[in-house]
Enzyme design. Structure first.
Site, PDB file in Angstrom:
ATOM      1  N   ARG A   1      -5.386  -0.679   5.374  1.00  0.00           N
ATOM      2  CA  ARG A   1      -4.653  -0.983   6.610  1.00  0.00           C
ATOM      3  C   ARG A   1      -5.574  -1.300   7.795  1.00  0.00           C
ATOM      4  NH1 ARG A   1      -0.659   0.156   3.355  1.00  0.00           N
ATOM      5  NH2 ARG A   1      -1.621  -1.606   2.373  1.00  0.00           N
TER       6      ARG A   1
ATOM      7  N   SER B   1       5.522   3.327   7.560  1.00  0.00           N
ATOM      8  CA  SER B   1       4.666   4.517   7.513  1.00  0.00           C
ATOM      9  C   SER B   1       3.983   4.739   8.854  1.00  0.00           C
ATOM     10  CB  SER B   1       3.596   4.352   6.434  1.00  0.00           C
ATOM     11  OG  SER B   1       4.208   4.294   5.176  1.00  0.00           O
TER      12      SER B   1
ATOM     13  N   GLU C   1      -1.041   4.806  11.404  1.00  0.00           N
ATOM     14  CA  GLU C   1      -1.097   3.444  10.867  1.00  0.00           C
ATOM     15  C   GLU C   1      -0.534   2.474  11.907  1.00  0.00           C
ATOM     16  OE1 GLU C   1       0.278   2.859   6.825  1.00  0.00           O
ATOM     17  OE2 GLU C   1       1.119   0.904   7.364  1.00  0.00           O
TER      18      GLU C   1
END
Ligand SMILES: Cc1cc2nc3c(=O)[nH]c(=O)nc-3n(C[C@H](O)[C@H](O)[C@H](O)COP(=O)(O)OP(=O)(O)OC[C@H]3O[C@@H](n4cnc5c(N)ncnc54)[C@H](O)[C@@H]3O)c2cc1C
Length: 295
Positions: free
Chosen positions: A156, A205, A277
């Site tokens: 990510r 998320s 995230e």
């Protein structure tokens, strides 16, 4: 345009207005807009599927890509796309044509530009594992082609100045067995729809999964008793403890309160420092520090 409300443009339906907002449909338009801002900060918004915008707004000009940036085409063994193209559209094309590999983006909302910036994908693989190149524009209007080797993709994240704006890219999409490709997409889609939250405003998320063998983020949130916790109009989803949902009237501050409390509890009880995230627009440094967002 001045003072443009952003909440409706973002998946969480949260956030104050942008002091300035524009859409760019071509490289020339984008270059002209950047020149107008004169080197000042500019934020690119995809579909806001991974960004929390402060209640007072992002504090910088915001732009979105359309026109020539919104298309995609299937080529021999690859797919070429504009950074404003919807991930779902590109994935659908690959799926229907029996091309392999795009299943890592199945049921991931947002644009291809957002996916490149976030190295979106699964826990094991990100879009950059399959990207041949991407073109980006810098605030001074110059453009450059970047490759996987240069951006050094990881979970990510990529190494590329945050002011670089992705314009387009090309992904490997080799022909596969059509039935097997269809089955892989179907399996992944069903598993995501079963486990995750698609019927309420969320940003997917919230926290990155810590390095194994540490438990995953949702397990840590669960362990410290935060599943289902509510602050104002924001709630940690009862269905998936790593998702925060907007129950209707959530403010960014409500989400921040949940993030800070979760992070503190996890740190205190397990010694693990969760890292978000999601991206944060318009928050002061002390808030970014408290939620664990590195600057
Ligand atoms: C239900 C749900 C499920 C999800 N599942 C997944 C998943 O399985 N895997 C996964 O990785 N993510 C997942 N996400 C997160 C999200 O879908 C991805 O991060 C997606 O790539 C965000 O795209 P976006 O266009 O909405 O980006 P935005 O949220 O609009 O922006 C995110 C960041 O990318 C930057 N950005 C956007 N466009 C550009 C551009 N053209 N050039 C440079 N920077 C740009 C923004 O400035 C911002 O910093 C999920 C989200 C939801 C809501």
């Amino acid at each position: 345009m001045r003072d443009v409300p952003l909440a409706d443009l973002a998946r969480w339906k949260i956030g104050g207005p942008a002091p300035a907002y524009a859409k760019a449909g071509s490289e020339e338009e984008l270059r002209a807009l950047l020149a107008e801002v004169g080197g000042g900060p500019v934020l690119v918004l995809g579909r806001g599927a991974n960004v929390l915008i402060a209640d007072d707004g992002p504090g910088a000009a915001v732009l979105q890509l359309e026109g020539e940036f919104a298309g995609h085409e299937l080529l021999e063994g690859t797919i070429r796309f504009g950074a404003g193209a919807l991930i779902s559209a590109v994935v659908q094309t690959a799926r229907r044509a029996g091309r392999s590999g795009l299943w890592i983006l199945e049921a991931v909302p947002g644009t291809m530009g957002g996916a490149l910036r976030m190295n979106a994908g699964t826990a094991e693989e990100g879009i950059w594992d399959r990207s041949l190149w991407a073109d980006a524009m810098w605030p001074d209007g110059t453009t450059r082609r970047v490759t996987r080797g240069e951006v050094r993709p990881r979970y990510r994240a990529i190494d590329l100045e945050t002011e670089a704006i992705f314009l387009r890219g090309e992904l490997e999409a080799p022909p596969g067995d059509p039935d097997a490709v269809e089955e892989e997409h179907r399996r992944r889609r069903e598993s995501k729809l079963r486990a995750q939250v698609y019927d309420q405003p969320t940003c997917g998320s919230t926290w990155k999964n810590p390095e194994p063998p540490a438990p995953s983020a949702w397990q840590l949130v669960d362990r410290v008793g935060m599943r289902g916790e509510r602050r104002g109009g924001a709630q940690i989803s009862a269905k998936h403890a790593n998702f925060i949902v907007n129950l209707g009237d959530a403010r960014a501050q409500d989400v921040i309160d949940l993030l800070i409390e979760t992070r503190q509890r996890v740190l205190h009880e397990t010694g693990i420092a969760l890292e978000p995230e999601i991206q944060f627009w318009g928050f002061p440094d002390e808030v970014l520090r408290d939620v664990g967002a590195a600057r």
